[in-house]
Every structure is written in C-alpha cells, then in structure tokens.
Enzyme design. Structure first.
Site, PDB file in Angstrom:
ATOM      1  N   LYS A   1       3.845   6.198   0.245  1.00  0.00           N
ATOM      2  CA  LYS A   1       2.619   6.474  -0.516  1.00  0.00           C
ATOM      3  C   LYS A   1       1.928   7.670   0.121  1.00  0.00           C
ATOM      4  CE  LYS A   1      -2.063   4.657  -1.422  1.00  0.00           C
ATOM      5  NZ  LYS A   1      -2.981   3.501  -1.391  1.00  0.00           N
TER       6      LYS A   1
ATOM      7  N   ASP B   1      -8.102   9.362  -1.254  1.00  0.00           N
ATOM      8  CA  ASP B   1      -8.328   8.281  -2.216  1.00  0.00           C
ATOM      9  C   ASP B   1      -9.825   8.026  -2.345  1.00  0.00           C
ATOM     10  OD1 ASP B   1      -8.284   6.100  -3.859  1.00  0.00           O
ATOM     11  OD2 ASP B   1      -7.449   4.707  -2.360  1.00  0.00           O
TER      12      ASP B   1
ATOM     13  N   LYS C   1     -15.102   4.503  -4.634  1.00  0.00           N
ATOM     14  CA  LYS C   1     -15.379   3.722  -3.421  1.00  0.00           C
ATOM     15  C   LYS C   1     -16.805   3.981  -2.936  1.00  0.00           C
ATOM     16  CE  LYS C   1     -10.654   3.823  -1.519  1.00  0.00           C
ATOM     17  NZ  LYS C   1     -10.423   2.360  -1.483  1.00  0.00           N
TER      18      LYS C   1
ATOM     19  N   ASP D   1      -4.851   8.141   3.575  1.00  0.00           N
ATOM     20  CA  ASP D   1      -4.157   7.265   2.630  1.00  0.00           C
ATOM     21  C   ASP D   1      -2.748   7.771   2.298  1.00  0.00           C
ATOM     22  OD1 ASP D   1      -4.197   4.885   1.214  1.00  0.00           O
ATOM     23  OD2 ASP D   1      -5.077   5.772  -0.593  1.00  0.00           O
TER      24      ASP D   1
ATOM     25  N   ASP E   1      -8.880   2.361  -8.400  1.00  0.00           N
ATOM     26  CA  ASP E   1      -8.724   2.394  -6.946  1.00  0.00           C
ATOM     27  C   ASP E   1      -7.456   1.644  -6.503  1.00  0.00           C
ATOM     28  OD1 ASP E   1      -9.317   3.025  -4.364  1.00  0.00           O
ATOM     29  OD2 ASP E   1     -10.926   1.540  -4.138  1.00  0.00           O
TER      30      ASP E   1
ATOM     31  N   GLU F   1      -4.456   2.473  -6.873  1.00  0.00           N
ATOM     32  CA  GLU F   1      -3.604   3.583  -7.328  1.00  0.00           C
ATOM     33  C   GLU F   1      -2.255   3.648  -6.621  1.00  0.00           C
ATOM     34  OE1 GLU F   1      -5.757   3.833  -4.988  1.00  0.00           O
ATOM     35  OE2 GLU F   1      -4.652   4.950  -3.467  1.00  0.00           O
TER      36      GLU F   1
ATOM     37  N   ARG G   1      -0.033   1.417  -5.878  1.00  0.00           N
ATOM     38  CA  ARG G   1       1.059   0.676  -6.547  1.00  0.00           C
ATOM     39  C   ARG G   1       1.549   1.411  -7.776  1.00  0.00           C
ATOM     40  NH1 ARG G   1      -2.869  -4.367  -6.954  1.00  0.00           N
ATOM     41  NH2 ARG G   1      -3.721  -3.294  -5.137  1.00  0.00           N
TER      42      ARG G   1
HETATM   43  N1  BES Z   1      -6.003   3.042   0.021  1.00  0.00           N
HETATM   44  C1  BES Z   1      -6.624   1.823  -0.346  1.00  0.00           C
HETATM   45  C2  BES Z   1      -6.375   0.696   0.663  1.00  0.00           C
HETATM   46  C3  BES Z   1      -6.946   0.887   2.047  1.00  0.00           C
HETATM   47  C4  BES Z   1      -8.167   0.344   2.378  1.00  0.00           C
HETATM   48  C5  BES Z   1      -6.240   1.557   3.012  1.00  0.00           C
HETATM   49  C6  BES Z   1      -8.681   0.503   3.653  1.00  0.00           C
HETATM   50  C7  BES Z   1      -6.750   1.713   4.292  1.00  0.00           C
HETATM   51  C8  BES Z   1      -7.974   1.185   4.613  1.00  0.00           C
HETATM   52  C9  BES Z   1      -6.098   1.360  -1.695  1.00  0.00           C
HETATM   53  O1  BES Z   1      -5.764   2.371  -2.577  1.00  0.00           O
HETATM   54  C10 BES Z   1      -7.185   0.586  -2.343  1.00  0.00           C
HETATM   55  O2  BES Z   1      -8.195   1.144  -2.645  1.00  0.00           O
HETATM   56  N2  BES Z   1      -6.944  -0.713  -2.554  1.00  0.00           N
HETATM   57  C11 BES Z   1      -7.906  -1.558  -3.140  1.00  0.00           C
HETATM   58  C12 BES Z   1      -7.217  -2.381  -4.190  1.00  0.00           C
HETATM   59  C13 BES Z   1      -8.156  -3.148  -5.084  1.00  0.00           C
HETATM   60  C14 BES Z   1      -8.962  -2.199  -5.946  1.00  0.00           C
HETATM   61  C15 BES Z   1      -7.352  -4.083  -5.937  1.00  0.00           C
HETATM   62  C16 BES Z   1      -8.479  -2.435  -2.045  1.00  0.00           C
HETATM   63  O3  BES Z   1      -7.744  -2.812  -1.123  1.00  0.00           O
HETATM   64  O4  BES Z   1      -9.680  -2.696  -2.070  1.00  0.00           O
HETATM   65 ZN    ZN Z   2      -5.204   4.152  -1.743  1.00  0.00          ZN
HETATM   66 MN    MN Z   3      -7.378   3.068  -3.704  1.00  0.00          MN
END
Ligand code: BES
Ligand code: ZN
Ligand code: MN
Length: 497
Positions: free
Chosen positions: A263, A268, A275, A286, A345, A347, A349
């Site tokens: 990834k 992000d 966010k 990310d 967010d 994204e 996957r």
């Molecule tokens: N890149 C983030 C996950 C992340 C969070 C990585 C903190 C490193 C530190 C990912 O893209 C994300 O935003 N995931 C969301 C998914 C949710 C919206 C279902 C999350 O984990 O909150």
């Molecule tokens: Zn992300």
């Molecule tokens: Mn994200």
C-alpha cells in the site's frame, strides 16, 4: 538517502582508537583478548564496576571516561548476560546498544567482537555490525542546523574480530539488508510534498542500477486495465496515481515468483471522509507497505538473492479535491466485483483489491504477501510491537510467524472467516468498503480476501509497526522500515534453498 556508517573490519590486534567498546558476560567475564586490553587498568576496572553496580547483565553498560592507564577518551563495556543461547537477533540488538553508547564527538571507535569461549562466528560479528548500522540511521536532511549536543557519529568505526576476512564476506549480505532498511525508512520519513506518487516511482526507478527490472504503469494504462478501485482513491488529488512493478529474477528460469504487494498512499487525508487535524501529519507514512517492498527489492538485488520475486506497489494520494470520490459512489474493481464506498478513508483496501487481483492474474505467483498501514484498529488490537497477520494458508502464516520471532519483526495471526462477510454486505453493490468499528482490522482483511482466489496469501497490517512505532535499540527513526528484515529472511529461508 541517509548516510550509512563506514564500518571497517580488522583482526583482533587492531590498535584501539579513541573510544573502545568491549563486551562481557554476567560476572564481568571478558574474552581473552579484551582481558588483555584492560590489564593496564589493574584494580581500577573492578572498582569502577562495583561503584556503578555493573555486573554484565544483558543490555547494561559500564563507561569509563579517560581511563588512567589507557590512551582512550572512553572505555565502554557492554554486558551481554549469558550469550550461550543467543539468536542472531540478540546480537543485532547488542550491536545497536553498542552503537548507542558511542558518543558523537569521538574521532574514532573500535569495537572488539570477542566473548569468553570460542571466537565468535563471522555471521555473529556481522550481526553486531548490522545492529550498529541500523542504530546509526538518522533522517536529518531537513535539519539546517545540527544541534551542537547531537554531533554525527565518528567517521571511522572499526570492528575487530578473530577472522576479519570471513566477517567481511558475511557482512555483504547484511549490508544489503541495512541498505534496504535505510531505503524503506527514508521513504517513510520523507514528507508528502516531496514524495508524491510520481517521485516515489522515480525513486523505485533507481533500483535499476542494482539490476532490478522496473515497470511503471501510468493512469492511462491503469484505466485500460480496469483498476477503477485504485483510481477512485487517487481522483481527488492533483498528483495522479502510479503502479510500480519491481522484478528480481535470481532464481530458476521460468519458476513462478513470490509476490510482494505494498500500500503506497503517499498522503492519506481521509478524502471527503476527512480525518481530524490532530495527528494527520503522520499520514505521510501511509506508504510504509510500499516502502518496505521497495527496500526489500534493494536488499534482494544487493545480495544477489537466488529467488524470483515480483513487487507491486500502488502509489496514490487520498485527497478531498473537487473531483474526489464521494461516499455512496460505486466502483467496479478490476476483478469485476463492485464496491460501494461508505467511507473514503477506508482507501487502502480499494488499492489492494485491484493490486491483488492484477498480480494474481498476471504473475501466477507461488504466494502473495501484502503489507499495508491498513487500519487504526490493528493498533488498538496489537499495539506497536506486533503486526497483524491474516492468511488463507496455515503453512504460509506459520512461516511468517516463525521468521518474525527470529528477526524480531514480529507478527501475530488474527482470524478470517465467512462470519465476517455479513458486515460487508451492501444495499447496492457486491460489498461496501467498511465493516464498522468492531473487528475493523479483520473486516478489512476479509474484504481483501475476496480479491485473492486460491493462491496462498498473507496480509500484514503494519499500521502500528511501520511508523511511529516505539524506538528500540536498533531503530531511532520514525519510519522503522518494518518488514524488510522479515521478508528478506522469509525468502532466504523458504525460497532460496
Ligand atoms: N491509513 C489509515 C490507517 C492508519 C491509522 C494507519 C493510523 C496508521 C495509523 C487507513 O487508511 C484508515 O484511515 N483506516 C480507517 C478505516 C475506517 C475508515 C474503516 C481507520 O482505521 O480508521
Ligand atoms: Zn490509509
Ligand atoms: Mn484512510
């Protein structure tokens, strides 16, 4: 690129310079050669040790500044405890501890790799050197004033051991590992205004010099391939997407490769599902999964690994521009499966969905391993010491867990299962891109599995380990380079024999 330490390997009799580092076992037991070096100190060493209550416990250190009878600015004795059952990772860690003790203002340092008993194996001495190299990494290219209290390490560090020639040979493979970790850390630490998808692809292009075959797919080609899930993530950004493909063909001609997928979200923001401001700067990292894959290919090429491997990284920026993807949008992925975007967010996957399908179809790999800073939920579940491991294949999962224990880049298996599928049901499409808060790391992995078919596959959620992970004896960098040593050892052990 952060500058690597210049390490010299010499025989035990190399004259110690300025700072001298020795090791001892519990009970102040020194090897024969170090014992001779400290002989001129007489009882002074014992007195210093008892004043400091130093006995040689693992990880402890005794420092003597300008020790009387020796022509040194500092003598450092690192305790190792009992070295008998040490694994490779234990020596890497000791190298890191030793490096951490060498003061920046030293003009030169000599580390004597000798313990009581048999001379250390060349591989063991090289492990110490690897730990030193990993510990010495700093990312300071944007510091215009180096703090006076933080001078750079000495230019000259000599590692003295019984068999310098063999150590030099054993070091080449570890130097390749250190180079890969340095590259991965550099990429993760680099800010997103510098490292956008095109720049990331260009840095991967530098691996050509080592003999890695590189292909970069541009947006028009991605469109033609039907990678709409990946392209949808990128569409709100002024920086268009790239997919970079790395091939290392050191194995048997025509043998199917092992595939590594990363990834690479260069930033992000969350997109329209934006966010919160606090901590958003961390989202420059990310792309740690993609950075790990790039670092791994540096390592494989630099040590001429006898393996066929293909690395594929999806490079995008997730931004809330006027052309951005909206919640409620439905995209048709390259596999033909449709996805309703609930949260922009989620994204990572979407990118991996297209990459997993593409890699599986194009390369028919022996197995696929993806690495992604995929979910905050995995940090809630496992913290920062273990990456989440998900797999459709027990043998693959067991191997990764084992190599994780050996290298210290540990992974912990989490479940998959059809029970989780109902959380992904969509009113309008084949699936939605989020499964809600509960079991968030699992539902993300469960969605990825829909794009894998029967190929043995593992997913490593490195959100907690790839960046901002706790500082350790061998890592003082925000971007840790997690996964390079794990996957390098995995390939070496199971695919190069
Ligand atoms: N890149 C983030 C996950 C992340 C969070 C990585 C903190 C490193 C530190 C990912 O893209 C994300 O935003 N995931 C969301 C998914 C949710 C919206 C279902 C999350 O984990 O909150
Ligand atoms: Zn992300
Ligand atoms: Mn994200």
């Amino acid at each position: 690129m952060a500058r690597a330490l210049k390490l010299e390997f010499a025989g035990l009799h190399a004259p110690p310079a300025d700072v001298l580092v020795l090791f001892c076992e519990e009970g102040m037991k020194l090897g024969a050669f170090p014992r001779r070096l400290v002989e001129p100190l007489g009882s002074q060493l014992r007195r210093a040790a008892s004043a400091e209550r130093f006995t040689g416990k693992n990880g402890s250190a005794l420092e003597m500044v300008a020790p009387g009878a020796l022509d040194l600015s500092r003598l450092i004795i690192i305790g190792v405890g009992r070295a008998r059952d040490f694994k490779s990772a234990d020596f890497v860690k000791l190298g890191g501890i030793a490096m951490g003790r060498i003061p920046g203002n030293a003009s030169a340092a000599t580390l004597v790799a000798d313990l009581p008993g048999k001379p250390l194996q060349p591989e063991t001495v090289a492990d110490l050197a690897l730990g030193m190299q990993l510990r010495a990494y700093t990312f300071d290219r944007y510091k215009t004033k180096r703090a006076e209290e933080d001078p750079p390490p000495p230019d000259q560090i000599t590692i003295a051991s019984a068999n310098a020639g063999a150590v030099r040979k054993a070091w080449t493979a570890r130097a390749a590992v250190a180079g890969g970790v340095y590259l991965a850390r550099d990429l993760v630490n680099e800010p997103a205004n510098v490292l956008d998808p095109a720049e990331f692809a260009a840095r991967i292009g530098d691996l050509k010099k080592l003999g890695v075959a590189i292909e970069v797919l541009e947006p028009a080609q991605l469109k033609k391939l039907g990678m709409n899930a990946l392209l949808g993530v990128a569409q709100g950004s002024a920086h268009s997407a790239r997919v970079a493909i790395m091939k290392w063909s050191g194995g048997r001609r025509g043998a199917e490769p092992v595939a590594l997928i990363g990834k690479g979200v260069c930033f992000d923001s969350g997109g329209i599902s934006i966010k919160p401001a606090s901590g958003m700067e961390d989202m420059k990292g990310d792309m740690a999964g993609a950075a790990c894959v790039a670092g791994l290919f540096h390592t494989l090429a630099a040590r001429r690994a006898k393996v066929n491997a293909v690395g594929v990284v999806g490079l995008v920026e997730n931004m809330p521009g006027g052309t951005a993807q909206r919640p409620g949008d439905i995209v048709t992925s390259m596999s033909g499966q449709t996805i309703e975007i609930i949260n922009t967010d989620a994204e990572g996957r979407l990118i991996l969905a297209d990459l997993l399908h593409y890699v599986n179809k194009r390369f028919n790999p022996k197995c696929m391993i993806d690495l992604a800073t995929l979910t905050g939920a995995v940090i809630v579940a496992l913290g920062h010491e273990y990456a989440g491991l998900f797999a459709n294949d027990d043998r693959l999962a067991d191997r990764l867990a084992r190599v994780g224990r050996e290298t210290g880049e540990r992974v912990w298996r989490m479940p998959l299962g059809p029970e989780f599928d109902k959380l992904l049901e969509s009113k309008f499409a084949d699936m939605k891109n989020t499964g809600g808060r509960h079991g968030g790391a699992i539902t993300a992995a469960q969605m990825l599995q829909r794009f894998v078919d029967k190929t043995p596959w593992a997913h490593l959620d490195i959100a907690g380990t790839g960046m901002g992970s706790p500082q350790s004896d061998i890592n003082k960098s925000w971007g840790s380079g997690f996964g390079v040593r794990l996957l390098n050892a995995f390939l070496a052990q199971y695919y190069e024999k």
